[in-house]
Design a protein around this motif. Sequence first.
Motif, PDB file in Angstrom:
ATOM      1  N   TRP B  89       0.854  -1.175   0.000  1.00 47.25           N
ATOM      2  CA  TRP B  89       0.000   0.000   0.000  1.00 47.25           C
ATOM      3  C   TRP B  89       0.896   1.233   0.000  1.00 47.25           C
ATOM      4  O   TRP B  89       1.770   1.363   0.862  1.00 47.25           O
ATOM      5  N   PRO B  90       0.681   2.133  -0.949  1.00 43.77           N
ATOM      6  CA  PRO B  90       1.628   3.251  -1.095  1.00 43.77           C
ATOM      7  C   PRO B  90       1.737   4.128   0.150  1.00 43.77           C
ATOM      8  O   PRO B  90       2.812   4.658   0.430  1.00 43.77           O
ATOM      9  N   ASN B  91       0.658   4.261   0.918  1.00 41.44           N
ATOM     10  CA  ASN B  91       0.696   5.194   2.041  1.00 41.44           C
ATOM     11  C   ASN B  91       0.827   4.518   3.397  1.00 41.44           C
ATOM     12  O   ASN B  91       0.683   5.167   4.428  1.00 41.44           O
ATOM     13  N   LEU B  92       1.078   3.214   3.407  1.00 45.28           N
ATOM     14  CA  LEU B  92       1.370   2.535   4.683  1.00 45.28           C
ATOM     15  C   LEU B  92       2.873   2.273   4.733  1.00 45.28           C
ATOM     16  O   LEU B  92       3.474   1.926   3.717  1.00 45.28           O
ATOM     17  N   THR B  93       3.467   2.416   5.925  1.00 41.29           N
ATOM     18  CA  THR B  93       4.900   2.127   6.024  1.00 41.29           C
ATOM     19  C   THR B  93       5.109   0.615   6.016  1.00 41.29           C
ATOM     20  O   THR B  93       4.170  -0.162   6.200  1.00 41.29           O
ATOM     21  N   THR B 125      10.228   2.366   8.577  1.00 47.29           N
ATOM     22  CA  THR B 125       9.511   3.641   8.683  1.00 47.29           C
ATOM     23  C   THR B 125       9.196   4.230   7.314  1.00 47.29           C
ATOM     24  O   THR B 125       8.532   5.255   7.228  1.00 47.29           O
ATOM     25  N   ARG B 126       9.673   3.597   6.255  1.00 48.07           N
ATOM     26  CA  ARG B 126       9.427   4.176   4.929  1.00 48.07           C
ATOM     27  C   ARG B 126       8.075   3.749   4.388  1.00 48.07           C
ATOM     28  O   ARG B 126       7.586   2.667   4.680  1.00 48.07           O
ATOM     29  N   LYS B 127       7.482   4.646   3.578  1.00 46.44           N
ATOM     30  CA  LYS B 127       6.170   4.358   3.001  1.00 46.44           C
ATOM     31  C   LYS B 127       6.307   3.330   1.886  1.00 46.44           C
ATOM     32  O   LYS B 127       7.346   3.267   1.213  1.00 46.44           O
ATOM     33  N   ARG B 129       5.308   3.107  -1.107  1.00 48.06           N
ATOM     34  CA  ARG B 129       5.639   3.478  -2.486  1.00 48.06           C
ATOM     35  C   ARG B 129       7.108   3.830  -2.654  1.00 48.06           C
ATOM     36  O   ARG B 129       7.576   3.919  -3.781  1.00 48.06           O
ATOM     37  N   THR B 130       7.839   4.033  -1.546  1.00 45.63           N
ATOM     38  CA  THR B 130       9.237   4.446  -1.671  1.00 45.63           C
ATOM     39  C   THR B 130      10.204   3.259  -1.673  1.00 45.63           C
ATOM     40  O   THR B 130      11.400   3.448  -1.818  1.00 45.63           O
TER      41      THR B 130
END
Lengths: 549, 303
Positions: B89-93, B125-127, B129-130
């Motif tokens: 999920w792009p907005n979940l870490t 801790t990164r989202k 999508r990153t």
Amino acid sequence: MTATTVREPSRAHTGRPPGHVLAGTGTLIRLILRRERIKLPSWLLGVTLLLAYFDTVVSESTKTPEQLQDVKRFTEGTIGAVFGPGYGRDAITTERYVVGVYGLFFFVLAALMTLLLVSRHTRLDEQHGRVELLRATVVGRYAQLTAVLAVAVGANALLALLLGGVLAGKGYDAGQGLLFGAGVAAVGLVFAGITAFTVQVTQYSRAATGIAGALLGAAWVVRAVGDMIQDHGSPLSWFSPLAWSNQTRPYVDGRWWPLLLSLGLATAATAAGYALSARRDVGAGLVAARTGAATAAPWLASPLAAAFRLQRSALFWWTAALSVFGFVFGGAADQIADADGISADRLDMFGGSADTLVSGYLGVITLFTAVFAGVMAVLGLQAVRAEEARGRAEPVLATATSRTAWLGGYVAVLSLGVVGLLLAAGFTTGLGAALSVGDAALLWDVTVAHLAHAPGVLVLLGVAVLLFGLLPRAIGATWALIGYSLFAGVFGTLLDLPQGVRDLLPMEHTGRPPLDDVPWPALAILLVIAAALTAAGIAGFRRRDLETR
Amino acid sequence: MTAAIATSGLVKSFGRIRALNRLDLTVESGEVHGFLGPNGAGKSTTVRVLLGLLRADSGGVEVLGGDPWRDAVALHRRMAYVPGDVELWPNLTGGETIDLLGRLRGGLDPVARAELIERFDLDPTRKGRTYSKGNRQKVAIVAALASDAELLLLDEPTSGLDPLMEAVFQDVIKKMKAEGRTVLLSSHILAQVEQLADRVSIIRRGEIAQTGTLAEMRHLTRTTIEADLDRPAVGLDQVPGVHDLVAEGGRVRFAVDGGHLDAAVRALTGFGLRGLTSHPPTLEELMLRHYGDELAEAGGGNR
């Protein structure tokens, strides 16, 4: 330490001909046109046809001077300022009305077309690593941005000609038509420049288009508030790029010079974009991506909580936007309800009697909000479909999560979201109406009226769930139902649609509260239908294969 | 030993394409089972049927003694899955995703979670999508391995990992095996399976071409022999089972069928054997044996 000297890579290109940084631009333009061969023509054609359609509708409903006087009220006061500064209302004509009131739609569409185009071929390509592939070939540093901006300028110029052509074809002054088209294109160019800037700032195309879109919203708010302060625009209005296009006053006393401001801003933003693009690495943004929590919040532990977490920001923004619009349109109730010189058509649309004009108007606004709540619900379910199609449902359903719990969680969140939206928007619409008309009872009536539409909206959601379960590829068919609901709700009485056809639409059975009384038995039946559709959809989903790439 | 996974005559079609064609796969409890095949052979389809995400058209499937389609939820409490192509999920870490998937399975071990994040050098801790492909895969691996699942279905789990992380992964899987868990490891990275797997099944065009331990399979294939000899090896090519003989001065190189190894080495000693090296067949060669006819077909088209 080795003694090898490393040549410092220089970001300043010293003494090289400018052709280097633009190498490959021509090829990239052809690549963009090739990739856009469906999308861009669809946008241009769609926007052009929309103008032709609006003009036909307005021409049909403004045949007599009385009808013209009647629609004039949409150019006055608060409601008028929502659309534009109201030039030419003292001697209103069809073409003045079309460009003065509907012009806003074309400004917004040109801006969206252009900002999505620019982002698609810059940051989105970069995010997906396609830029790396291109930049490793003989392609200059500025080639990509230049190529997409060239296409954007071309598309907006073509749009200006097409819109001018439509107006000329309808028999209006061709020069003024071109001025309106140029005003629309100018908004497009401003947002081409703004997006060329925002795509340098963030690392993700959604954030870049989000910022540009937010600036578009802000431009509208500044222009609308500015025009509310003072007729034909206050100094505040002039801070908005949308105002500049409005201030060309096509078909009133057309003038071209405000578009110089648009060109100036577009050029400045583009120049800033170019400057930033040379100061960053491929793939990077100026703002580093934010990090988040290393562990999940304790409540994020069930399919329902996960569905809420993934849908909450969409639900919040829909609710906030429709609540604001509700307040504005509710606040316009006193102007709409002014029965002086009202036409028979509009009286029909708002309930058929001058005595109940306020309730009739609020009933139409309520239906509008309810249909948009349906839009939110169906978009939400399409997001669920995307979860499945993109492969994110798979790891969840590989845990101890049943299909019923997974899909049911989403349906529950969306249903509650619909009710919450109707409650919030109903309250703000009622508040606006109560303040403007001076009748506190409207607050309660309008809130209840909004909530009464919940069962009908849930039936729309139920149809989408049914399609998701049985025929997931056809889930888009729900849009036809939603579009038809809006059309029949607003124009049904005017066009004398047969009752049998109208009865097929879920919202019809709710009637037009607060004009009509809330039909409680019908609402109970709608709820049962919604539950049955949802249950059938979930049962279908349990029986079919999960579809992934 | 009981079978953790047993399928018989499994058939699954997508429209006109038959993805699984009477597939028989047995994975014993407590073993690491390599599931080998090229892209499009039906590995992912098999794994999805085992998870109850797809329903088989016909044939029998039993996973941990249950029916994966009917008892999906109950079985999934005891299973963990790493997809080959991980979408987050792009907005979940990454950390949120690990916790969410773990809790939906019925809880995960916080100590194991912390240890795996440390070992795989993952920034939670990164989202979503990153993350790069490899990091997305690490998120799915940590989410699956931090559970106490008794059966792990790993669908090409390390295709995006670098060699260092690959080694960490092998280490962790060995530990899982020591704890008595069952692992189905689908892959086309042969070296990895060679390191970990007790038994191997080779899938080809939706059916199992061969199953067995690596030793059993090697018996069926050829060993490569290189030898330094005092005298020219006259008549060596007449020894049964010897193929592809190349002789250069005192040096010979040939392949010999598993069943004729003894006779071939005896024959060598008659020429004054000074040096001998042998290479067991690699899985590449095993695979080539099973796909060789397809390669020949493809090559034949050019002639």
